[in-house]
Scaffold this active site. Structure first.
Site, PDB file in Angstrom:
ATOM      1  N   GLU A   1      14.626 -93.461   1.948  1.00 35.99           N
ATOM      2  CA  GLU A   1      14.972 -94.885   2.138  1.00 35.99           C
ATOM      3  C   GLU A   1      13.766 -95.798   1.952  1.00 35.99           C
ATOM      4  O   GLU A   1      13.576 -96.761   2.700  1.00 35.99           O
ATOM      5  CB  GLU A   1      15.575 -95.109   3.536  1.00 35.99           C
ATOM      6  CG  GLU A   1      17.038 -94.772   3.657  1.00 35.99           C
ATOM      7  CD  GLU A   1      17.950 -95.799   2.985  1.00 35.99           C
ATOM      8  OE1 GLU A   1      17.596 -96.985   2.932  1.00 35.99           O
ATOM      9  OE2 GLU A   1      19.007 -95.390   2.483  1.00 35.99           O
ATOM     10  N   GLY A   2      12.950 -95.482   0.962  1.00 38.61           N
ATOM     11  CA  GLY A   2      11.747 -96.284   0.706  1.00 38.61           C
ATOM     12  C   GLY A   2      10.565 -95.687   1.444  1.00 38.61           C
ATOM     13  O   GLY A   2      10.481 -95.782   2.659  1.00 38.61           O
TER      14      GLY A   2
END
Lengths: 600, 600
Positions: free
Chosen positions: A442-443
């Site tokens: 997620e990043g």
């Protein structure tokens, strides 16, 4: 009986003393709710998490999903757990009553969900991913898509995934190669390969709805040419029954350091040329849709990191209380009984550090969830926008700070258990391994730091930042009413004041085009900004603890004292240490930037 | 071809430019050696490590030792690796020619051994433990014990273990319960249970010689009542042949987070009442014997931590050079080709941090090995004693610093590989898991900090500390010849100067009896002291790099520039950050000490 997932007392403190959950029931959307309904939902979450999720956490780790005949097989305990979760309605906790939900505030749905994340990160992923996919269709899909795909997800019959990453591109979504060609019937034919797709195959649901990023033939290059598609594992007939298998092939499973109970898959779309997908929303808008859902998803990831930290903290605390070993340095007499290791100052340091990280991050995650509620349910549009601006700004912190510091907490939990902590006979090493994913997916951490410094700070003319500074100042003002908090407030004020001036300087450099040089130390900036935010949240907690102490309830005294001590640890041990990072940022230190490939 | 275990250029830098390995050949014991024999030994170590140790590192992790019919079974690749190690003579690398060794300086034997530690920590443990056990018998055993047990160990026929830990006592050896009763024949009968005994069973050798701590019937309580015993798995007849199986039972295997290829055993001594042991040295002196061997063992553990960090650093460096992904912040044009990720400043930061930790710790470990050579081969007795005092002081740092910071390096290596780093398809996650043992075994981090602050500093009237301060000052003096190093030298001098005054204050408090309060923040002290020492070693390396640059050899320029940049990172990013810990120590901060059990 000791609690293993989270401290109920601390959750009640957050909801009812810090974040005013009851205040939310004044809003129209939550008018049917009250503290009793909130607590009932939490009680149900806790009991299902303890009964169905926690017991197979280790078993899922030891028995990874297996790849058999093109399908992923799971241990049998996963399905009853997910079913219990679905039956109790937690998949739709925040959804409206009409849509079949509980219409709970996001604050409460996150608080409920936290129990599952603490009990079993891997099994919890399946509904978590489904919620994310469902929210995308709900926000951007057509009525027909909602009917065909969303409703069965809400009903718990279909699960979902997010299919973004490709082997050659990794985090660089601009470079994805999966293609989508229009077909005569208005649908699309996809072709491409995705990796690291969590929940990409499993036998838990009738169907799996993949939300796939791909490029249309006329797509402009880069992130502005990415579109979003629904690609179901099985096609769905007009009457809602399952049609033939779509051309989505499970190419293999990844074997991970932790989080092993969740299938991590490689999926091939369109190997046989007939992978059917349905465009969601407008062409080329896929990434912006993803980004609009990201605040919620990243709160979820951040809370996942918190809860693994929390579970490790509680386990090591219990262990430290029960394990007798050694004597204190000034009473080494071997004929005396050993003390429990919590008596050793260094063990207390490791517990207090965990408490500061875990409860600080827990507050931050729930604060963000509360803010999310503000973005949707505040009466005034300007206030909703303000909440949105602040949440946008805080999201990189909410995602990355727990991923870094609650992982550190897990490391300390292992250390407290010593040799036992290093064995798989105890749960703490798994918490670390599971949590190690959070700074990556997620990043990544690096991407969060660029998002904060390179994008979020200056967004909307810096409105989010200004609001944050104002809120911190207000907390500082209220803290002045408690002289005992002076020593906690001052380091925060010093940090925030200098951080402000450093921030202005960096934003000025960015505006003048020195982009690469200014972003080079973004990781330092992320650390300091995160500590300022969490320091603020700790000062807020400390004020509430002082207020609690003033009420003079005997049963609560130890709880509030512990809060004050953890706040003291964080604000006097951790916050002032950030001054050195500010010095480096102020000096535009180029040590890392100037390092050359050939010099390594 | 890229190197995977360590950088040969960096090893040559350490040996021949920093630590003057050739100078050792002037000493009588090493007179037969020269740079060629040193390099030949290193070349052999490297080639055996690459050929026999590295290839089964992952397989050993995936196929833990199994418990079958009371015995531990290993994968078949371990024995040929250990045999190749033995045949090449590395077990006895530092032993004298007459005793069948290579009579190499410890500096060189550690440099050779480092290759095996990088290639396969688990398989390397078997000879490592054997060396430790052999050294104990060599130093404190009788001639008859040496004949019967040591010689077969030197010959590679018997392996060894260290059996200290007991289930209820953990690190608190004062509380061990294993008992040894004298028998009529002068031997002893032992009874007790030990856990976490690495190499406690395996099929690699004819016999296993356990060095067991136990208490005699008349033992005084505590650490002063612990004796050391030889307890062989098989008894040994007078003619050296194996006798019957001794009463040592493999009760089970522990399943660990990492380091899985090494059996970690629970051993029951004397379940059937006839476990034969032989007293080593004097009664009740067992722990002091162990302590006398600990400097060497702890250098070995520290170097093990370094080498796992080193292997991860080199892997992530290679990956970062080869993996194209994304674009630089000021050239985002998606039609341009992606850059290799080493071009991203934050990836360079993570690589430079690893380099600073790993090469700093590598230097420290080899420096300690060189110091060990001084303790045994300097001509002047006073100089030998001085070396010993300094080595005693540095040992907690040599063990703990790499265990903490090279573990952090492993965490960064995972992060650089991103999602791939989190899978078991790549080696970096295993390096982390293997390395996570090092802050726990051979004295936990907390114990090292108490050893440093509570014991080592004041030992011999503070002679070791005074010598260290003098050596750091001398390095600072030499650094002044290079104005380009001013910005590196000054932060170190500031830190060391303040550390000195803090140290005096803490020692004063200890002397005045405030023991528990003064030791409460020993972990902070360990961190700062360690950074001061490693900062000193980096300044030393920087001087050598400047000297190297002055020689103006084109092929070496990048290497020296890299050294200077890593020194700059460590001395300007890490060293000044320790000032805050000194502030807490100066203030005798009691945040952790005052935290109460009931407040958690």
């Amino acid at each position: 009986m000791s609690e293993t997932l989270l401290s109920s007392r601390n959750l009640a403190f957050e909801l009812y003393e810090v974040l005013d959950a009851e205040g939310l029931t004044q809003r129209e959307r939550f008018a049917e709710h009250n503290r009793e309904t909130f607590d009932a939902a939490i009680g149900t979450a806790r009991s299902i998490a303890e009964k169905y999720f926690a017991p197979h956490n280790r078993k899922g780790d030891e028995n990874e999903p297996r790849y058999e005949d093109g399908q992923a097989r799971l241990i049998p305990e996963v399905k009853p757990a997910v079913d219990a979760f679905l039956e109790a309605g937690f998949l739709n906790a925040a959804r409206s009553f009409e849509a079949g939900g509980m219409q709970l505030p996001t604050l409460l749905s996150q608080a409920c969900f936290a129990h599952f994340q603490a009990a079993n990160a891997a099994t919890t992923s399946y509904p978590f991913l489904t919620m994310g996919a469902a929210n995308l269709i709900e926000s951007f899909g057509t009525q027909e898509q909602k009917q065909r795909f969303l409703q069965p997800m809400i009903d718990g019959r279909f699960f979902g995934t997010m299919a973004l990453t490709e082997p050659h591109a990794g985090s660089s979504l601009a470079d994805i190669r999966t293609r989508a060609k229009p077909a005569a019937d208005g649908s699309y034919r996809l072709k491409g390969n995705k990796i690291f797709i969590s929940g990409g195959d499993h036998p838990l649901s009738e169907n799996i709805v993949h939300m796939v990023l791909a490029k249309l033939p006329d797509a402009p290059p880069g992130v502005k040419g990415i579109s979003l598609f629904i690609v179901p594992k099985f096609l769905v007939n007009d009457d809602g029954s399952l049609g033939p298998r779509n051309d989505v092939l499970l190419a293999g499973l990844f074997h991970k350091m932790g989080w092993r109970g969740t299938t991590s898959t490689a999926l091939n779309f369109g190997d046989n040329g007939h992978c059917v997908g349905y465009l969601v929303g407008q062409p080329h808008q896929g990434l912006s849709y993803m980004f609009q859902m990201m605040n919620e998803a990243r709160i979820g990831v951040g809370m996942g990191a918190v809860m693994l930290g929390y579970a490790g903290y509680l386990y090591s605390l219990e262990y430290a209380r029960e394990r007798p070993q050694g004597r204190l340095p000034d009473s080494k007499d071997p004929s005396t009984a050993p003390v429990s290791i919590i008596q050793h100052a260094d063990v207390r340091r490791m517990l207090l550090t965990q408490k500061a990280y875990v409860e600080g991050a827990f507050d931050l995650g729930l604060y963000a969830a509360r803010l999310f509620d503000d973005t949707t349910t505040l009466a005034d549009e300007a206030e909703r926008r303000q909440a949105h601006e602040l949440l946008d700004l805080l999201t990189p912190i909410v995602k990355s700070w727990p991923s870094e510091f609650c992982l550190k907490a897990n490391e300390l939990a292992i250390q407290i258990l010593g040799g036992h902590g290093y064995t798989r006979e105890y749960p703490v090493e798994q918490y670390y391994r599971d949590n190690r994913l959070n700074p990556i997916h997620e990043g990544t951490h690096g991407i969060q730091s660029l998002d904060l410094l390179g994008r979020k700070l200056a967004q909307n003319g810096g409105a989010g930042l200004k609001r944050l500074i104002r809120l911190i100042a207000e907390t500082g003002e209220r803290a002045r009413a408690h002289p005992s908090l002076d020593a906690l407030r001052q380091p925060l004020e010093q940090l925030v004041s200098r951080l402000q001036s450093v921030t202005l300087g960096l934003l000025g450099d960015l505006a003048s085009g020195k982009v690469t040089a200014t972003l080079a130390n973004s990781a330092l900036y992320l650390k300091v900004f995160g500590h300022a935010v969490v320091g603020w949240r700790w000062l807020e907690q400390a004020i509430r603890a002082e207020e609690g102490l003033a009420r003079d309830v005997a049963a609560d005294r130890d709880f509030y004292r512990g809060k004050l001590q953890a706040a003291r640890y964080f604000l006097t041990w951790e916050v002032p240490a950030c001054q050195h990072e500010l010095t480096l940022l102020e000096a535009r230190d180029a040590t890392c930037l100037e390092m050359q490939d050939a010099w390594f």
